[in-house]
Write a protein that holds these residues in place. Structure first.
Motif, PDB file in Angstrom:
ATOM      1  N   ILE A  70       0.840  -1.201   0.000  1.00  0.00           N
ATOM      2  CA  ILE A  70       0.000   0.000   0.000  1.00  0.00           C
ATOM      3  C   ILE A  70       0.875   1.252   0.000  1.00  0.00           C
ATOM      4  O   ILE A  70       0.631   2.208  -0.743  1.00  0.00           O
ATOM      5  CB  ILE A  70      -0.965  -0.016   1.193  1.00  0.00           C
ATOM      6  N   THR A  71       1.896   1.257   0.840  1.00  0.00           N
ATOM      7  CA  THR A  71       2.797   2.410   0.926  1.00  0.00           C
ATOM      8  C   THR A  71       3.505   2.647  -0.407  1.00  0.00           C
ATOM      9  O   THR A  71       3.595   3.792  -0.865  1.00  0.00           O
ATOM     10  CB  THR A  71       3.829   2.192   2.049  1.00  0.00           C
ATOM     11  N   MET A 125       1.927   6.875  -6.694  1.00  0.00           N
ATOM     12  CA  MET A 125       0.874   7.796  -7.129  1.00  0.00           C
ATOM     13  C   MET A 125       1.270   9.244  -6.864  1.00  0.00           C
ATOM     14  O   MET A 125       1.082  10.113  -7.725  1.00  0.00           O
ATOM     15  CB  MET A 125      -0.442   7.476  -6.417  1.00  0.00           C
ATOM     16  N   VAL A 126       1.818   9.522  -5.686  1.00  0.00           N
ATOM     17  CA  VAL A 126       2.221  10.883  -5.347  1.00  0.00           C
ATOM     18  C   VAL A 126       3.358  11.332  -6.263  1.00  0.00           C
ATOM     19  O   VAL A 126       3.360  12.475  -6.744  1.00  0.00           O
ATOM     20  CB  VAL A 126       2.615  10.969  -3.856  1.00  0.00           C
ATOM     21  N   THR A 127       4.304  10.457  -6.540  1.00  0.00           N
ATOM     22  CA  THR A 127       5.422  10.798  -7.426  1.00  0.00           C
ATOM     23  C   THR A 127       4.916  11.126  -8.825  1.00  0.00           C
ATOM     24  O   THR A 127       5.347  12.121  -9.438  1.00  0.00           O
ATOM     25  CB  THR A 127       6.419   9.628  -7.497  1.00  0.00           C
ATOM     26  N   ARG A 128       4.000  10.324  -9.345  1.00  0.00           N
ATOM     27  CA  ARG A 128       3.442  10.599 -10.672  1.00  0.00           C
ATOM     28  C   ARG A 128       2.649  11.903 -10.677  1.00  0.00           C
ATOM     29  O   ARG A 128       2.697  12.664 -11.646  1.00  0.00           O
ATOM     30  CB  ARG A 128       2.573   9.437 -11.138  1.00  0.00           C
ATOM     31  N   ALA A 178       5.089  14.771 -10.705  1.00  0.00           N
ATOM     32  CA  ALA A 178       5.710  14.883 -12.032  1.00  0.00           C
ATOM     33  C   ALA A 178       4.751  15.509 -13.029  1.00  0.00           C
ATOM     34  O   ALA A 178       5.157  16.342 -13.854  1.00  0.00           O
ATOM     35  CB  ALA A 178       6.144  13.504 -12.518  1.00  0.00           C
ATOM     36  N   ARG A 179       3.496  15.172 -12.949  1.00  0.00           N
ATOM     37  CA  ARG A 179       2.507  15.738 -13.871  1.00  0.00           C
ATOM     38  C   ARG A 179       2.326  17.233 -13.612  1.00  0.00           C
ATOM     39  O   ARG A 179       2.246  18.031 -14.543  1.00  0.00           O
ATOM     40  CB  ARG A 179       1.175  15.014 -13.705  1.00  0.00           C
ATOM     41  N   VAL A 180       2.279  17.617 -12.326  1.00  0.00           N
ATOM     42  CA  VAL A 180       2.123  19.039 -11.990  1.00  0.00           C
ATOM     43  C   VAL A 180       3.336  19.820 -12.459  1.00  0.00           C
ATOM     44  O   VAL A 180       3.207  20.912 -13.026  1.00  0.00           O
ATOM     45  CB  VAL A 180       1.892  19.213 -10.468  1.00  0.00           C
TER      46      VAL A 180
END
Length: 167
Positions: A134-135, A141-144, A147-149
């Motif tokens: 889960i971690t 997800m947070v890294t992606r 990166a998108r922002v």
């Protein structure tokens, strides 16, 4: 994963049905014995044991439903929930036995606690694996997302085009 599921026959469908039957018979028998031996309402005379019994009964029911749902999804984690169901059912029976025979109930409670600690230690590896998965997924997800922002901030501002419709 399929090999792991076949290792423990206690979590096969037929075995689970038998376990539910034994649990219902045991709880029903102990309940009848308590009613025969007691002149008052057990909820009134055992104000600590009975609420704990009701909570464990709720945990047993919830774990049973969760186990069926995880089994239907073919998840490997249904054995973990099955262990929770078994221990909640055992604790419920021990609590009723403690009302009938307090000394025997205390002795069996100690045995139950020792077995519970052993299985909890064994299951801690499974829990650790679940939590680490889960971690890792959350971090990915947070890294992606970051990166998108950042990629949107680096792009030059595009002029906005307004669309007008003719009436």
């Amino acid at each position: 994963m399929a090999e792991h599921l076949r290792e423990n026959p206690a979590f096969e469908k037929e075995s689970i049905l038998i376990q539910h039957g034994v649990f219902a018979l045991l709880i029903g028998t102990l309940n009848i014995q308590i009613q025969m031996n007691s002149q008052s309402n057990p909820l009134d005379s055992h104000d600590v044991v009975m609420p704990v019994f009701l909570v464990t009964l709720f945990i047993y029911a919830a774990a049973s439903v969760a186990e069926v749902m995880l089994r239907a999804r073919e998840s490997a984690y249904y054995t973990l929930v099955g262990k929770l169901r078994l221990f909640a059912g055992a604790l419920a029976a021990v609590l009723l036995l403690a009302i009938l025979a307090p000394v025997l109930g205390c002795i069996i409670s100690v045995v139950w606690a020792c077995i519970f600690m052993g299985v909890a230690y064994e299951s801690s590896q499974e829990l650790y694996t679940i939590l680490s998965q889960i971690t890792n997924k959350l971090l990915d997800m947070v890294t992606r997302l970051i990166a998108r922002v950042r990629s949107r901030q680096k792009e030059p501002n595009q002029p906005r085009v307004q669309v007008t419709t003719c009436p």
